[in-house]
Design a protein around this motif. Structure first.
Motif, PDB file in Angstrom:
ATOM      1  N   SER A  26     -10.860  77.024  24.376  1.00  0.00           N
ATOM      2  CA  SER A  26     -11.155  76.709  25.763  1.00  0.00           C
ATOM      3  C   SER A  26      -9.857  76.305  26.457  1.00  0.00           C
ATOM      4  O   SER A  26      -8.885  75.909  25.808  1.00  0.00           O
ATOM      5  CB  SER A  26     -12.165  75.562  25.857  1.00  0.00           C
ATOM      6  N   PHE A  27      -9.814  76.406  27.778  1.00  0.00           N
ATOM      7  CA  PHE A  27      -8.606  76.031  28.499  1.00  0.00           C
ATOM      8  C   PHE A  27      -8.217  74.562  28.239  1.00  0.00           C
ATOM      9  O   PHE A  27      -7.035  74.280  27.989  1.00  0.00           O
ATOM     10  CB  PHE A  27      -8.790  76.269  29.999  1.00  0.00           C
ATOM     11  N   PRO A  28      -9.160  73.600  28.296  1.00  0.00           N
ATOM     12  CA  PRO A  28      -8.766  72.218  28.013  1.00  0.00           C
ATOM     13  C   PRO A  28      -8.225  72.033  26.600  1.00  0.00           C
ATOM     14  O   PRO A  28      -7.247  71.292  26.388  1.00  0.00           O
ATOM     15  CB  PRO A  28     -10.059  71.427  28.220  1.00  0.00           C
ATOM     16  N   ALA A  29      -8.830  72.712  25.609  1.00  0.00           N
ATOM     17  CA  ALA A  29      -8.341  72.592  24.231  1.00  0.00           C
ATOM     18  C   ALA A  29      -6.949  73.196  24.103  1.00  0.00           C
ATOM     19  O   ALA A  29      -6.091  72.672  23.373  1.00  0.00           O
ATOM     20  CB  ALA A  29      -9.308  73.285  23.269  1.00  0.00           C
ATOM     21  N   LEU A  30      -6.693  74.284  24.821  1.00  0.00           N
ATOM     22  CA  LEU A  30      -5.380  74.916  24.786  1.00  0.00           C
ATOM     23  C   LEU A  30      -4.325  73.998  25.417  1.00  0.00           C
ATOM     24  O   LEU A  30      -3.198  73.892  24.905  1.00  0.00           O
ATOM     25  CB  LEU A  30      -5.438  76.249  25.532  1.00  0.00           C
ATOM     26  N   ALA A  31      -4.680  73.330  26.503  1.00  0.00           N
ATOM     27  CA  ALA A  31      -3.749  72.388  27.134  1.00  0.00           C
ATOM     28  C   ALA A  31      -3.457  71.213  26.210  1.00  0.00           C
ATOM     29  O   ALA A  31      -2.299  70.764  26.091  1.00  0.00           O
ATOM     30  CB  ALA A  31      -4.331  71.899  28.454  1.00  0.00           C
ATOM     31  N   ASP A  32      -4.474  70.713  25.540  1.00  0.00           N
ATOM     32  CA  ASP A  32      -4.276  69.599  24.601  1.00  0.00           C
ATOM     33  C   ASP A  32      -3.404  70.024  23.429  1.00  0.00           C
ATOM     34  O   ASP A  32      -2.509  69.275  22.996  1.00  0.00           O
ATOM     35  CB  ASP A  32      -5.639  69.112  24.109  1.00  0.00           C
ATOM     36  N   ASP A  33      -3.629  71.225  22.914  1.00  0.00           N
ATOM     37  CA  ASP A  33      -2.813  71.759  21.825  1.00  0.00           C
ATOM     38  C   ASP A  33      -1.348  71.864  22.241  1.00  0.00           C
ATOM     39  O   ASP A  33      -0.436  71.533  21.470  1.00  0.00           O
ATOM     40  CB  ASP A  33      -3.345  73.140  21.418  1.00  0.00           C
ATOM     41  N   ALA A  34      -1.106  72.310  23.464  1.00  0.00           N
ATOM     42  CA  ALA A  34       0.266  72.451  23.955  1.00  0.00           C
ATOM     43  C   ALA A  34       0.970  71.111  23.992  1.00  0.00           C
ATOM     44  O   ALA A  34       2.145  70.998  23.582  1.00  0.00           O
ATOM     45  CB  ALA A  34       0.261  73.089  25.345  1.00  0.00           C
ATOM     46  N   GLU A  35       0.303  70.073  24.453  1.00  0.00           N
ATOM     47  CA  GLU A  35       0.952  68.768  24.556  1.00  0.00           C
ATOM     48  C   GLU A  35       1.189  68.142  23.187  1.00  0.00           C
ATOM     49  O   GLU A  35       2.206  67.458  22.981  1.00  0.00           O
ATOM     50  CB  GLU A  35       0.130  67.853  25.454  1.00  0.00           C
ATOM     51  N   LYS A  36       0.305  68.401  22.242  1.00  0.00           N
ATOM     52  CA  LYS A  36       0.528  67.898  20.877  1.00  0.00           C
ATOM     53  C   LYS A  36       1.736  68.586  20.243  1.00  0.00           C
ATOM     54  O   LYS A  36       2.567  67.931  19.606  1.00  0.00           O
ATOM     55  CB  LYS A  36      -0.720  68.127  20.024  1.00  0.00           C
ATOM     56  N   ARG A  37       1.833  69.879  20.395  1.00  0.00           N
ATOM     57  CA  ARG A  37       2.984  70.605  19.833  1.00  0.00           C
ATOM     58  C   ARG A  37       4.283  70.220  20.539  1.00  0.00           C
ATOM     59  O   ARG A  37       5.351  70.204  19.921  1.00  0.00           O
ATOM     60  CB  ARG A  37       2.758  72.114  19.943  1.00  0.00           C
ATOM     61  N   ALA A  38       4.182  69.934  21.836  1.00  0.00           N
ATOM     62  CA  ALA A  38       5.383  69.598  22.612  1.00  0.00           C
ATOM     63  C   ALA A  38       6.089  68.376  22.055  1.00  0.00           C
ATOM     64  O   ALA A  38       7.320  68.254  22.170  1.00  0.00           O
ATOM     65  CB  ALA A  38       5.001  69.369  24.075  1.00  0.00           C
ATOM     66  N   ARG A  39       5.357  67.462  21.424  1.00  0.00           N
ATOM     67  CA  ARG A  39       5.956  66.212  20.924  1.00  0.00           C
ATOM     68  C   ARG A  39       6.938  66.441  19.784  1.00  0.00           C
ATOM     69  O   ARG A  39       7.803  65.601  19.525  1.00  0.00           O
ATOM     70  CB  ARG A  39       4.854  65.256  20.469  1.00  0.00           C
ATOM     71  N   ILE A  40       6.822  67.570  19.094  1.00  0.00           N
ATOM     72  CA  ILE A  40       7.717  67.811  17.946  1.00  0.00           C
ATOM     73  C   ILE A  40       8.832  68.806  18.275  1.00  0.00           C
ATOM     74  O   ILE A  40       9.658  69.111  17.411  1.00  0.00           O
ATOM     75  CB  ILE A  40       6.926  68.323  16.723  1.00  0.00           C
ATOM     76  N   LEU A  41       8.846  69.302  19.514  1.00  0.00           N
ATOM     77  CA  LEU A  41       9.823  70.335  19.848  1.00  0.00           C
ATOM     78  C   LEU A  41      11.168  69.727  20.241  1.00  0.00           C
ATOM     79  O   LEU A  41      11.220  68.713  20.937  1.00  0.00           O
ATOM     80  CB  LEU A  41       9.313  71.213  20.995  1.00  0.00           C
ATOM     81  N   PRO A  42      12.258  70.356  19.804  1.00  0.00           N
ATOM     82  CA  PRO A  42      13.581  69.899  20.220  1.00  0.00           C
ATOM     83  C   PRO A  42      13.873  70.347  21.646  1.00  0.00           C
ATOM     84  O   PRO A  42      13.204  71.225  22.193  1.00  0.00           O
ATOM     85  CB  PRO A  42      14.517  70.607  19.237  1.00  0.00           C
ATOM     86  N   ALA A  43      14.869  69.744  22.246  1.00  0.00           N
ATOM     87  CA  ALA A  43      15.326  70.195  23.556  1.00  0.00           C
ATOM     88  C   ALA A  43      16.076  71.520  23.400  1.00  0.00           C
ATOM     89  O   ALA A  43      16.512  71.873  22.312  1.00  0.00           O
ATOM     90  CB  ALA A  43      16.230  69.135  24.189  1.00  0.00           C
ATOM     91  N   GLY A  44      16.217  72.250  24.494  1.00  0.00           N
ATOM     92  CA  GLY A  44      16.993  73.491  24.453  1.00  0.00           C
ATOM     93  C   GLY A  44      16.132  74.718  24.270  1.00  0.00           C
ATOM     94  O   GLY A  44      14.950  74.741  24.611  1.00  0.00           O
ATOM     95  N   LYS A  45      16.711  75.754  23.690  1.00  0.00           N
ATOM     96  CA  LYS A  45      16.076  77.076  23.569  1.00  0.00           C
ATOM     97  C   LYS A  45      15.212  77.156  22.312  1.00  0.00           C
ATOM     98  O   LYS A  45      15.616  76.711  21.245  1.00  0.00           O
ATOM     99  CB  LYS A  45      17.147  78.177  23.507  1.00  0.00           C
ATOM    100  N   ILE A  46      14.040  77.770  22.468  1.00  0.00           N
ATOM    101  CA  ILE A  46      13.138  77.970  21.338  1.00  0.00           C
ATOM    102  C   ILE A  46      12.622  79.412  21.380  1.00  0.00           C
ATOM    103  O   ILE A  46      12.015  79.836  22.364  1.00  0.00           O
ATOM    104  CB  ILE A  46      11.961  76.989  21.364  1.00  0.00           C
ATOM    105  N   GLY A  47      12.887  80.156  20.323  1.00  0.00           N
ATOM    106  CA  GLY A  47      12.395  81.521  20.240  1.00  0.00           C
ATOM    107  C   GLY A  47      10.916  81.559  19.895  1.00  0.00           C
ATOM    108  O   GLY A  47      10.447  80.750  19.085  1.00  0.00           O
ATOM    109  N   LEU A  48      10.184  82.475  20.497  1.00  0.00           N
ATOM    110  CA  LEU A  48       8.774  82.686  20.169  1.00  0.00           C
ATOM    111  C   LEU A  48       8.682  83.963  19.354  1.00  0.00           C
ATOM    112  O   LEU A  48       8.753  85.071  19.887  1.00  0.00           O
ATOM    113  CB  LEU A  48       7.937  82.805  21.453  1.00  0.00           C
ATOM    114  N   ASP A  49       8.565  83.808  18.041  1.00  0.00           N
ATOM    115  CA  ASP A  49       8.586  84.940  17.113  1.00  0.00           C
ATOM    116  C   ASP A  49       7.243  84.999  16.401  1.00  0.00           C
ATOM    117  O   ASP A  49       7.066  84.441  15.322  1.00  0.00           O
ATOM    118  CB  ASP A  49       9.728  84.756  16.111  1.00  0.00           C
ATOM    119  N   CYS A  50       6.266  85.653  17.032  1.00  0.00           N
ATOM    120  CA  CYS A  50       4.890  85.609  16.545  1.00  0.00           C
ATOM    121  C   CYS A  50       4.304  87.011  16.377  1.00  0.00           C
ATOM    122  O   CYS A  50       4.543  87.897  17.206  1.00  0.00           O
ATOM    123  CB  CYS A  50       4.012  84.820  17.518  1.00  0.00           C
ATOM    124  N   ALA A  51       3.525  87.165  15.318  1.00  0.00           N
ATOM    125  CA  ALA A  51       2.809  88.421  15.096  1.00  0.00           C
ATOM    126  C   ALA A  51       1.592  88.510  16.003  1.00  0.00           C
ATOM    127  O   ALA A  51       1.200  89.608  16.414  1.00  0.00           O
ATOM    128  CB  ALA A  51       2.398  88.529  13.634  1.00  0.00           C
TER     129      ALA A  51
END
Length: 471
Positions: A26-51
């Motif tokens: 759901s859109f709310p679950a996707l937004a919550d997932d994004a903010e949880k993942r954001a807490r572990i991300l470093p600053a700067g460039k991040i490649g999105l390498d997904c199948a």
């Protein structure tokens, strides 16, 4: 700024979903997932390498929530293409699902490198497809994306109750902004198709998933409309948006026949503009199918000659764009940036004309223009004329440089009758083309080459040995 806008819009549509055939969010679950993942991300460039494109979408939203700069990659373009981007941009941090369990995770590869650009306001580095050279990374800002999204929302009438099929990689800015992010902003359900370019499979997904909206190239829609006729089953789309290639009269007619009641948008954009620049309202499509309409609300366009001076209405020249959604520049390439960004105007490299109504028509890429004996010849005009004949299923025209200087016209064609040969095709050319458009070189083939999103690849070659002159 951008993330707060998207989050607010996503939470306003709790019943809308994003899926890919394996899972749904759901859109709310996707937004919550994004903010949880954001807490572990470093600053700067991040490649999105997904199948899986759904995982790439999750990674993108996490980067936006974290204020990091996302750099989409696409396996559909091959390992070598991805390697060029990784090395050219200097990526060492990745969100990837290429592990034993296929889950999305943060991964580091190699040692961090000193940053060459100020990325504090850069949401994305979107790389050109690079089919004829090394990819260039357009730095797209938060403010630019937001301006483009708001412009798109003014004309693209989708929302709750619609289900949009995304059949191309998020690696393309037209897909990322004009399909995925706009769906999140308006509440339209999103379904990702992860397979290779396969019109029959895409047609099955449209019916099986209850798809009401689809964006794609004229090539894709031509195949889908042909299938609809052969299968005697309507496509069932409420709206369609066409971009990525010039619309042809034959495709426009086929689309209207297969989609008699659909709202059809003919739109134009480029990565460097975040990407959308112009859109033709659906109510003008049947009347002006070759037009891409007027510029979006926040943008200005003009057509200029080689000296940069404006040309009269109806006259062809290079299309220039100005406005808030333009890129910051090419990553680590100031010379390339200065070549296309001058005095606040983006020089698109596209040959266009603006009529008395202010409607824009794209003729060709400037790089694709053929100059033979002093005549400017647009490949699209040759293709449009030949595809009016029932014998010609697909055709691609391009210029070839001769060793002694000058250009000639080459044509690759797929014929609808397997028994027909070069003589039959040349007879069509003589009926349909002006003498100055006649090809010098003809190749009949079973299929035309496409890139990872199904867009036809227009070759640029020297005059090859062993090919016959066509006329």
């Amino acid at each position: 700024m951008l993330w707060e806008y998207l989050k607010k819009r996503m939470l306003a549509h709790p019943g809308s979903t994003v899926c890919d055939g394996q899972e749904a969010w759901s859109f709310p679950a996707l937004a919550d997932d994004a903010e949880k993942r954001a807490r572990i991300l470093p600053a700067g460039k991040i490649g999105l390498d997904c199948a899986r494109e759904l995982h790439a979408a999750q990674g993108l939203l996490a980067c936006l929530a974290a204020g990091a700069t996302a750099v989409p990659l696409s396996p559909r373009y091959g390992a070598e293409h991805c390697r060029k981007i990784v090395e050219g941009i200097g990526l060492t941090a990745f969100l990837t699902d290429r592990g034993p369990d296929g889950s999305l995770r943060l991964e580091y590869r190699g040692e961090p490198q000193p940053e060459r650009e100020d990325l504090s306001d850069v949401a994305l580095i979107m790389c050109t497809s690079g089919t004829t050279g090394s990819p260039k990374g357009a730095m797209i800002t938060d403010a630019g994306l937001l301006a483009n999204l708001r412009d798109i929302e003014r004309y693209f009438r989708i929302g709750e109750g619609d289900r949009l099929l995304i059949a191309r990689p998020l690696y393309h800015c037209a897909v990322l902004t004009g399909e995925f992010l706009i769906s999140l902003a308006t509440g339209a359900d999103v379904a990702f198709y992860d397979g290779a370019f396969n019109p029959l499979r895409i047609r099955e997904q449209i019916g099986g998933w209850g798809i009401t909206a689809l964006c794609g190239t004229p090539t894709l829609f031509r195949h889908l409309c042909a299938l609809a006729g052969r299968l005697s089953r309507p496509l069932g789309l409420r709206c369609a948006a066409v971009s990525g290639e010039c619309m042809t009269p034959a495709v426009a007619q086929a689309m209207r026949k297969a989609l008699p009641a659909a709202a059809i948008y003919n739109v134009y954009g480029l990565t460097e503009a975040s990407p959308r620049v112009c859109a033709l309202p659906p109510e003008r499509f049947d009347e002006k199918p070759a037009s891409v309409g007027r510029p979006l609300a926040s943008l200005e366009v003009r057509v200029a000659d080689e000296a940069g001076a404006p040309v009269p209405a109806g006259q062809a020249g290079e299309l220039l764009v100005r406005g808030p959604s333009l890129m910051k520049g090419y990553y680590g390439q100031p010379e390339q940036t200065a070549r296309v960004m001058r005095d606040g105007w983006l020089h698109t490299g596209d040959i266009a004309a603006i009529d008395e109504e202010g409607l824009v028509a794209i003729h060709a890429r400037r790089d694709n223009l053929i100059i033979r004996a002093g005549m400017n010849i647009y490949p699209q005009e040759i293709e449009n004329a030949l595809q009016q004949d029932g014998l010609v299923r697909e055709v691609l025209a391009y210029g070839v440089q001769q060793s002694g200087g000058g250009q000639r016209i080459a044509v690759k064609a797929v014929l609808s009758d397997p028994a027909a040969g070069k003589a039959d095709f040349l007879a069509v050319c003589r009926r349909r083309l002006s003498p100055y458009q006649m090809p010098d070189m003809v190749e009949l083939t079973d299929r035309l080459q496409r890139n990872g999103s199904g867009k036809l690849i227009r070759p640029k070659t020297a005059w090859p040995r062993g090919w016959e002159e066509g006329a």
